[in-house]
Each structure stands twice: as structure tokens, then as C-alpha cells.
Design a protein around this motif. Structure first.
Motif, PDB file in Angstrom:
ATOM      1  N   GLN A   1      10.353   7.601   6.284  1.00  0.00           N
ATOM      2  CA  GLN A   1       9.316   7.019   5.428  1.00  0.00           C
ATOM      3  C   GLN A   1       9.261   5.508   5.628  1.00  0.00           C
ATOM      4  O   GLN A   1      10.290   4.868   5.844  1.00  0.00           O
ATOM      5  CB  GLN A   1       9.619   7.284   3.950  1.00  0.00           C
ATOM      6  N   ARG A   2       8.068   4.960   5.500  1.00  0.00           N
ATOM      7  CA  ARG A   2       7.883   3.506   5.512  1.00  0.00           C
ATOM      8  C   ARG A   2       7.200   3.104   4.212  1.00  0.00           C
ATOM      9  O   ARG A   2       6.142   3.630   3.865  1.00  0.00           O
ATOM     10  CB  ARG A   2       7.044   3.060   6.714  1.00  0.00           C
ATOM     11  N   LEU A   3       7.850   2.184   3.499  1.00  0.00           N
ATOM     12  CA  LEU A   3       7.337   1.674   2.237  1.00  0.00           C
ATOM     13  C   LEU A   3       7.093   0.177   2.367  1.00  0.00           C
ATOM     14  O   LEU A   3       7.699  -0.490   3.220  1.00  0.00           O
ATOM     15  CB  LEU A   3       8.344   1.919   1.104  1.00  0.00           C
TER      16      LEU A   3
ATOM     17  N   ALA B   1       6.816  -3.296  -0.194  1.00  0.00           N
ATOM     18  CA  ALA B   1       6.959  -3.860  -1.532  1.00  0.00           C
ATOM     19  C   ALA B   1       6.602  -5.334  -1.512  1.00  0.00           C
ATOM     20  O   ALA B   1       7.157  -6.101  -0.702  1.00  0.00           O
ATOM     21  CB  ALA B   1       8.375  -3.676  -2.032  1.00  0.00           C
TER      22      ALA B   1
ATOM     23  N   ASP C   1       2.030   2.687   6.001  1.00  0.00           N
ATOM     24  CA  ASP C   1       2.989   2.275   4.967  1.00  0.00           C
ATOM     25  C   ASP C   1       2.515   2.750   3.593  1.00  0.00           C
ATOM     26  O   ASP C   1       1.308   2.714   3.290  1.00  0.00           O
ATOM     27  CB  ASP C   1       3.131   0.753   4.912  1.00  0.00           C
ATOM     28  N   GLU C   2       3.425   3.174   2.770  1.00  0.00           N
ATOM     29  CA  GLU C   2       3.112   3.447   1.373  1.00  0.00           C
ATOM     30  C   GLU C   2       3.322   2.162   0.587  1.00  0.00           C
ATOM     31  O   GLU C   2       4.441   1.670   0.478  1.00  0.00           O
ATOM     32  CB  GLU C   2       3.996   4.557   0.809  1.00  0.00           C
ATOM     33  N   ARG C   3       2.244   1.617   0.058  1.00  0.00           N
ATOM     34  CA  ARG C   3       2.327   0.363  -0.685  1.00  0.00           C
ATOM     35  C   ARG C   3       2.749   0.653  -2.117  1.00  0.00           C
ATOM     36  O   ARG C   3       2.077   1.398  -2.838  1.00  0.00           O
ATOM     37  CB  ARG C   3       0.988  -0.375  -0.658  1.00  0.00           C
ATOM     38  N   LEU C   4       3.881   0.091  -2.533  1.00  0.00           N
ATOM     39  CA  LEU C   4       4.393   0.330  -3.870  1.00  0.00           C
ATOM     40  C   LEU C   4       3.605  -0.486  -4.884  1.00  0.00           C
ATOM     41  O   LEU C   4       3.153  -1.597  -4.599  1.00  0.00           O
ATOM     42  CB  LEU C   4       5.881  -0.009  -3.922  1.00  0.00           C
TER      43      LEU C   4
ATOM     44  N   TRP D   1      10.676  10.797  -4.307  1.00  0.00           N
ATOM     45  CA  TRP D   1      10.047  10.375  -5.548  1.00  0.00           C
ATOM     46  C   TRP D   1      10.266  11.438  -6.621  1.00  0.00           C
ATOM     47  O   TRP D   1       9.924  12.598  -6.426  1.00  0.00           O
ATOM     48  CB  TRP D   1       8.544  10.154  -5.344  1.00  0.00           C
TER      49      TRP D   1
ATOM     50  N   ARG E   1       6.465   9.804 -10.759  1.00  0.00           N
ATOM     51  CA  ARG E   1       5.263   9.153 -10.213  1.00  0.00           C
ATOM     52  C   ARG E   1       4.303   8.899 -11.361  1.00  0.00           C
ATOM     53  O   ARG E   1       3.952   9.827 -12.108  1.00  0.00           O
ATOM     54  CB  ARG E   1       4.559  10.020  -9.154  1.00  0.00           C
TER      55      ARG E   1
END
Length: 458
Positions: free
Chosen positions: A7-9, A11, A47-50, A433, A436
Motif C-alpha cells: 500500500q502507498r499512503l 499524509a 496514493d491513498e491520501r489520508l 483499516w 473508516r
């Protein structure tokens, strides 16, 4: 071990082991650990943007899961001076009514609430082992296995601490009827630990053990267990919670509880002294020097009228602490840490008692200490956000104007002292997660099962 895709996050603000950082790209490996952290980046495709600032998930170092079902049911005044000891009688009545299905349902509800409150792991101080009459289940580990199942269902990290409990008071006094569901001799307790070694390994749980208190075990029993326990994990014990406990210990041994523990037992960094509320300055310094963690449960200690832990002096002596939720009248990181600081203020009639020094943030100081102390007491290392660590993350709500307008340590001060659990948006445990947008994916089923238990207890 189950593996998942990398996974790529991304922050915008995150509290790393080195401090606050901005615009950080996180890569998580397939085992739920942090493989890379690169500050000063732009979000990349995929990317999942937090959705807000990110902080580490803290370990809750003290829990009696079944007691969540009685929260709010002991707030009716009795005929005399209500105390911990009168509350305990109500707790015994609850114990007599719950079965393994009930305990699993209560624990699952509690663990879901803990996740929502910012905890990523729980150290379950588990002493409810048998039926109400004291008879064992067909599998003597039945109740422990239900705790493991509840943790697995919710996704919270678990440090399981089966508890040795044999007596009603100092010197090996015979137990009373309400304590029958808790009791073991040393041989049966060691057999339980041996049964749980493979079960915890399969569940991915850490395994330690606990001595309920100096009231509940003789020194010979404790030494027998220490010599033969098949685990090297944490050792926890209730100590010096109540003034009556101190008086009884003095009458029995001529020494106070923490004094006796430090003199007679091999207290070191494996140990967590739960409560340790009533200590002399000499005991305070001795516990700090031993390297043990003080396990503080401010909401429960306030609810039971225990007293106020000498945190200012303990920290000044180099002591380590973490927080737990104990009887679960509260279930959030923010409430426990806020009450910890406020207790010191009320006693001293001064402000900002646990700050590291002039110009430092109280929220950051107590958060860092509870993070480190909780991780030590749970047997999981540092608990920080760094390469190689488990991805146990709390995302605060960037939509909350208090959070959106803050930066750095001010984020922690606003979360802990102005907001609380409602500021939490998402929670990740070991790269998965679990919360959520403030909800758990099994929330309806967990609530339904818990509701059945409450109706049964009513």
C-alpha cells in the motif's frame, strides 16, 4: 501469516518517531509494516491520501473486558460509604451472570469502541476463567479463547494476560464465593499458559501473564509461576490501588505494597504496576528506578474514588507510564490522558503539570510517554511510526475546524484537551483499516450481539 498487497499512503502531517513531518509518502509492505517513509513529497498516482493529521495508535495497557457491560450500573448510592469495595460486590454479581458467548460479545463491542477512541492494541488483564460456581469449562482456556476471537473480529492488536488469582487477602486468606470464577492453583495456571502459547501464536497475539494482586497470591505461588511460566512476555499486577490495601499489607508484612513488591520480586522492565496510586516518595523513586511501567487508568480511578497517582514526582524520577481503561467507564485515549493531567492540576492547584519544561506542549509530552509506556507494557517495542514498525495509525479528522486550523503539537493539545474521540476519523492496525469515517465494518453485528447481553443483564 496473511499477506496483503503493498500500500502507498500520503499524509500531509504525521507524527513520526523523529517528530512532526509534512507531505510524507508511506509505503506499507504486505505484512502490515512500514517499509518506507519519505517526507517532502507530492502525492503520486495511486496514493491513498489520508484525510487529516496522522499519529501513532496507542496501546491500552489495562482492560477487564467484561466490565464494560456494567458501566453505568454502579452509580446508585448505597446505604453507607460507597467505595471500591462496595463496587466490587456489584462486579461479582455481573460475573455470575455472563457465559462465554456473552464475554465474547462484550469484548468485541469494547474493542471496537477502543479502536474508535484511538487505541490500536489492548493488554487484556483476564481473570474471568470459570463458571459462576468455579467449575472449569470443557476447555479450561474457553474464556481466553473468546477474548482472542473478539480481538480477531474487531482487528485490534491483543496482548493477552491470563491472571493468577487464588486468595481473598494477604497471607493466603481463603477466597470468597464471588471470586470462584477467577481461581487457579499454580499448576492449573501454568497448564493454562501452556495451552495458550500455540493459541496466541495462531491468533497473532502477544502472551504474557498477570498476578491479580498481592492480596490474591502468596509469595511462594508467585515464585513458582515465575520459575516455570512458558512465556517471556509482560508481567502485570494490581498494586496499591486503595488505602485499605496499603493498611492490610502493612498489617500482614510490616511493609507497604510497592515496597514489598520491590523488595521481594524481580521487578524490571517486563513489569507493569497497575494503579500504584498510594506510594511514598521512596516507593515512587524505587518503582521508577526499576524500569517498570506504571499502568494508570485515570477514568476508572476517578470513578472508584481510588485517589490520584503521583505522576509529577514519578516522571521527575525517570518513571514510565501508560494508560488503560480498566473498568471501561471511558474508552478513549483523549479522556484518559486529559484526566491524568487534570488530576495533577486539581491536587496541586496549578496548570500544565506534566509538560516536559517551559514552552513545551502538555499534550505532546503525555502522548509520547503513554505511547512508549503502553508499548513497553504490551511487549511490542516502541509503538512509533518508523520504518520496520507495524502500521498502527490514527487519522484525525481534517474536516474538524479545530484540527484543520492546527499544526504540530497544537494538534495533540486540541485533540486531547478540547475534542476527544469525536476527532478520530480512521484507524489502521497492522496495515488494515479497522475504522473508516468513524465506523467499523462489523458495527451492526457487534452492536446487535452486545445489545442481547445488556438485555440479559437487565
Amino acid at each position: 501469516m496473511t499477506t496483503f498487497p503493498v500500500q502507498r499512503l500520503f499524509a500531509e502531517q504525521i507524527l513520526l518517531s523523529t517528530g512532526w513531518a509534512e507531505n510524507v509518502a508511506l509505503t506499507l509492505d504486505g505484512g502490515g509494516r512500514i517499509a518506507a517513509l519519505v517526507p517532502g513529497q507530492l502525492p503520486a498516482a495511486g496514493d491513498e491520501r489520508l484525510s487529516g493529521p496522522v499519529v501513532p495508535a496507542i496501546a491500552n495497557l489495562h482492560s477487564h473486558a467484561f466490565q464494560r457491560a456494567m458501566a453505568g450500573l454502579a452509580e446508585v448510592a448505597g446505604s453507607g460509604d460507597d467505595s471500591f469495595w462496595t463496587w466490587r460486590e456489584k462486579m461479582y454479581r455481573t460475573v455470575a451472570l455472563v457465559d462465554p458467548d456473552d464475554v465474547e460479545a462484550i469484548a468485541a463491542k469494547l474493542y471496537m469502541e477502543m479502536l474508535k477512541g484511538g487505541f490500536g492494541r489492548v493488554a487484556e488483564f483476564h481473570y474471568l476463567h470459570h463458571r459462576a460456581d468455579g467449575s472449569a469449562y470443557a476447555d479450561p482456556a474457553e474464556m481466553s479463547l473468546r477474548i482472542l476471537r473478539a480481538a480477531e473480529a474487531t482487528g485490534i492488536g491483543l496482548t493477552h494476560l491470563p491472571v493468577f488469582y487464588a486468595h481473598a487477602n494477604f497471607g493466603g486468606v481463603a477466597p470468597n464465593p464471588g471470586q470462584r470464577p477467577f481461581l487457579h492453583g499454580p499448576d492449573r495456571f501454568l497448564a493454562l499458559l501452556n495451552r495458550l502459547v500455540p493459541a496466541c501464536a495462531r491468533a497473532g497475539a502477544e502472551l504474557g501473564f498477570a498476578i491479580h494482586s498481592l492480596r490474591a497470591a502468596t509469595s511462594d505461588e508467585m515464585r513458582t509461576i515465575f520459575a516455570s511460566a512458558p512465556v517471556t512476555g509482560p508481567i502485570h499486577i494490581h498494586v496499591a490501588e486503595q488505602t485499605r490495601e496499603v493498611e492490610d499489607c502493612l498489617a500482614w508484612s510490616g511493609r507497604r505494597p510497592v515496597e514489598w513488591l520491590l523488595d521481594e520480586m524481580p521487578v524490571d522492565q517486563r513489569w507493569c504496576a497497575i494503579h500504584a496510586t498510594h506510594m511514598t516518595p521512596e516507593e515512587t523513586h524505587g518503582l521508577a528506578k526499576a524500569g517498570a511501567v506504571a499502568g494508570l487508568c485515570p477514568a476508572t480511578e476517578a470513578n472508584l474514588g481510588d485517589g490520584i497517582f503521583p505522576a509529577v514526582d514519578f516522571v521527575a524520577a525517570g518513571g514510565r507510564f501508560g494508560v488503560g481503561t480498566d473498568s471501561h467507564v471511558a474508552t478513549s485515549v483523549a479522556e484518559e490522558l486529559r484526566l491524568l493531567e487534570y488530576g495533577q492540576r486539581l491536587r496541586d492547584r496549578k496548570r500544565n503539570r506534566l509538560a516536559a519544561g517551559p514552552g513545551t506542549s502538555v499534550g505532546r509530552t503525555i502522548f509520547d510517554m503513554a505511547l512508549a509506556g503502553g508499548a513497553q507494557a504490551a511487549g511490542i517495542g516502541a509503538g512509533r511510526i518508523e520504518v520496520g514498525a507495524r502500521a498502527d495509525l490514527v487519522v484525525l479528522s481534517g474536516a474538524n475546524p479545530y484540527i484543520a486550523a492546527a499544526a504540530g503539537n497544537q494538534i495533540l493539545d486540541r485533540w486531547l484537551f478540547a475534542l476527544g474521540g469525536d476527532a478520530i476519523s480512521d484507524v489502521m492496525v497492522a496495515g488494515r483499516w479497522k475504522i473508516r469515517n468513524g465506523r467499523h465494518d462489523r458495527e451492526e453485528d457487534i452492536d446487535r450481539a452486545f445489545g442481547r447481553v445488556l438485555n440479559k443483564l437487565r
